[in-house]
Design an enzyme around this catalytic site. Structure first.
Site, PDB file in Angstrom:
ATOM      1  N   ARG A  40       0.799  -1.224   0.000  1.00 24.21           N
ATOM      2  CA  ARG A  40       0.000   0.000   0.000  1.00 24.21           C
ATOM      3  C   ARG A  40       0.832   1.276   0.000  1.00 24.21           C
ATOM      4  O   ARG A  40       0.560   2.199  -0.772  1.00 24.21           O
ATOM      5  CB  ARG A  40      -0.910   0.058   1.243  1.00 24.21           C
ATOM      6  CG  ARG A  40      -2.175  -0.698   1.131  1.00 24.21           C
ATOM      7  CD  ARG A  40      -2.517  -1.261   2.477  1.00 24.21           C
ATOM      8  NE  ARG A  40      -1.507  -2.247   2.799  1.00 24.21           N
ATOM      9  CZ  ARG A  40      -1.600  -3.531   2.417  1.00 24.21           C
ATOM     10  NH1 ARG A  40      -2.657  -3.937   1.796  1.00 24.21           N
ATOM     11  NH2 ARG A  40      -0.633  -4.385   2.670  1.00 24.21           N
ATOM     12  N   THR A  41       1.787   1.352   0.906  1.00 30.55           N
ATOM     13  CA  THR A  41       2.484   2.623   1.093  1.00 30.55           C
ATOM     14  C   THR A  41       3.236   3.002  -0.183  1.00 30.55           C
ATOM     15  O   THR A  41       3.111   4.125  -0.694  1.00 30.55           O
ATOM     16  CB  THR A  41       3.444   2.524   2.292  1.00 30.55           C
ATOM     17  OG1 THR A  41       2.713   2.029   3.404  1.00 30.55           O
ATOM     18  CG2 THR A  41       4.037   3.874   2.622  1.00 30.55           C
TER      19      THR A  41
ATOM     20  N   LYS B 245      26.149  -4.459  -1.833  1.00 28.36           N
ATOM     21  CA  LYS B 245      27.622  -4.529  -1.961  1.00 28.36           C
ATOM     22  C   LYS B 245      28.294  -3.853  -0.784  1.00 28.36           C
ATOM     23  O   LYS B 245      29.518  -3.692  -0.759  1.00 28.36           O
ATOM     24  CB  LYS B 245      28.066  -3.818  -3.241  1.00 28.36           C
ATOM     25  CG  LYS B 245      27.460  -4.349  -4.516  1.00 28.36           C
ATOM     26  CD  LYS B 245      27.923  -3.468  -5.691  1.00 28.36           C
ATOM     27  CE  LYS B 245      27.000  -3.590  -6.871  1.00 28.36           C
ATOM     28  NZ  LYS B 245      27.221  -2.502  -7.856  1.00 28.36           N
TER      29      LYS B 245
ATOM     30  N   ARG C 169      11.336   3.824   3.239  1.00 30.00           N
ATOM     31  CA  ARG C 169      10.992   2.877   4.306  1.00 30.00           C
ATOM     32  C   ARG C 169      12.247   2.098   4.652  1.00 30.00           C
ATOM     33  O   ARG C 169      12.970   1.638   3.755  1.00 30.00           O
ATOM     34  CB  ARG C 169       9.880   1.924   3.869  1.00 30.00           C
ATOM     35  CG  ARG C 169       9.673   0.780   4.851  1.00 30.00           C
ATOM     36  CD  ARG C 169       8.468  -0.057   4.537  1.00 30.00           C
ATOM     37  NE  ARG C 169       7.233   0.681   4.806  1.00 30.00           N
ATOM     38  CZ  ARG C 169       6.025   0.143   4.771  1.00 30.00           C
ATOM     39  NH1 ARG C 169       5.876  -1.139   4.454  1.00 30.00           N
ATOM     40  NH2 ARG C 169       4.955   0.865   5.022  1.00 30.00           N
TER      41      ARG C 169
ATOM     42  N   HIS D  99       5.182   5.843  11.451  1.00 26.47           N
ATOM     43  CA  HIS D  99       4.650   5.701  10.088  1.00 26.47           C
ATOM     44  C   HIS D  99       3.691   6.881   9.866  1.00 26.47           C
ATOM     45  O   HIS D  99       2.472   6.727   9.810  1.00 26.47           O
ATOM     46  CB  HIS D  99       3.917   4.361   9.981  1.00 26.47           C
ATOM     47  CG  HIS D  99       3.648   3.882   8.584  1.00 26.47           C
ATOM     48  ND1 HIS D  99       3.775   4.686   7.468  1.00 26.47           N
ATOM     49  CD2 HIS D  99       3.228   2.673   8.123  1.00 26.47           C
ATOM     50  CE1 HIS D  99       3.454   3.981   6.390  1.00 26.47           C
ATOM     51  NE2 HIS D  99       3.125   2.763   6.759  1.00 26.47           N
TER      52      HIS D  99
END
Ligand code: CP
Length: 310
Positions: free
Chosen positions: A51-52, A80, A101, A129
């Site tokens: 969703r986000t 890496k 995120r 959030h």
């Protein structure tokens, strides 16, 4: 730090919140304003999301901007050994806004310290959030007609659930009463209960998910047990199915009650609830598009009301 960044819901005022809600409403009525022409936005997702990420990317697309980014950090140079600092500095060379995120608490705040590009926190570990909170507030306002004086019951993983932490903090402006329903292992952390005490917020803790609690609620905010945050998988197995809402449990609930869930759900809301007029979680996710359009414009310093000559 760019002052247009949104890292924690605690960084913005009551007026900012109300202003963003007004703009979310505008975008719900006019979703396709092409005001991001020439802007490039990065979505950097070091943790999974449906969703986000997709609602942020849809928001940019609907506003006429472009998106670059990744949804799987293992395909980037962080695999890496490139540090978060270097990744953020690199991406800042290319874009006007970073939406990020990350699995580490504080990662978004750290990102704002190494770049002047605005950063929106799309979830940092179990911490915050804030864009979810804006869509939650918008959903609460749309369904209740107000934000003030509501009784909100939060159920499930109150320890690791960043959405409940953000929402709790934002509600401090609106005189809520909270009920926290969780097992001992997943209780609301002490720091958030201290936040309630400091801000005069009433809260009651329960381990049982009783009809009395449900029937006294305006909002029932269900949450998933966050398997990815457990270090002991046996502990997750022990607590994962403790609270499941079924349709029959809503029989005595208030007419205005709405069931919210940030999603994804696992099994904390039975499928028979989906047919209840009190189920609001899919509409809640749709509201994310409008709330995030408003948040993106704020981050880029764009006043949609001015642009639309309102
Ligand atoms: N509510 C939420 O954050 O959902 P995603 O993890 O799918 O983005």
């Amino acid at each position: 730090m760019n002052s247009n960044s949104l890292v924690s819901i605690d960084d913005i005022s009551r007026d900012d919140i109300l202003d963003l809600l007004e703009r979310a409403r505008f975008f719900e009525e006019h979703p396709d304003h092409k005001i991001l022409d020439g802007k490039v936005v990065a979505t950097l997702f070091f943790e999974p999301s449906t969703r986000t990420r997709l609602s942020f990317e849809t928001a940019v697309n609907r506003l006429g901007g472009r998106v670059i980014g990744f949804s799987d950090a293992s395909t980037t140079s962080s695999s890496k050994g490139e540090t978060l600092k270097d990744t953020i500095k690199m991406v800042s060379n290319y874009v006007d806004l970073i939406i990020m995120r990350h699995y580490l608490e504080g990662a978004a705040r750290y990102a704002t310290e190494v770049t002047d590009t605005p950063v929106i926190n799309a979830g940092d570990g179990a911490n915050q959030h804030p864009s979810q909170t804006m869509l939650d507030l918008y959903s609460i306002f749309k369904t209740q007609g107000k934000l003030d004086n509501l009784t909100i019951t939060m159920v499930g993983d109150l320890k690791y659930g960043r959405t409940v932490h953000s929402l709790l903090m934002a509600m401090r402006y609106f005189n809520p009463t909270f009920h926290f329903v969780a097992c001992e292992e997943l209780r609301m952390p002490k720091e958030y209960k201290e936040f309630c005490d400091k801000n005069g917020i009433r809260y009651h803790e329960h381990t049982e998910f009783t009809p009395e609690v449900i029937n006294n609620s305006d909002i029932l905010y269900m949450t998933r047990v966050q398997r990815e945050r457990f270090t002991d998988i046996m502990e997750y197995e022990r607590v994962k199915n403790l609270y499941t809402l079924r349709a029959d449990m809503l029989a005595g609930s208030r007419p205005n009650l709405r069931v919210l869930h940030p999603l994804p759900r696992v099994n904390e809301i039975a499928y028979d609830v989906d047919d209840s007029p009190k189920a609001y979680y899919f509409e809640q996710a749709r509201n994310g598009l409008y709330a995030r359009q408003a948040i993106i414009c704020r981050a880029l310093g764009i006043d949609i009301f001015k642009e639309a000559n309102l």
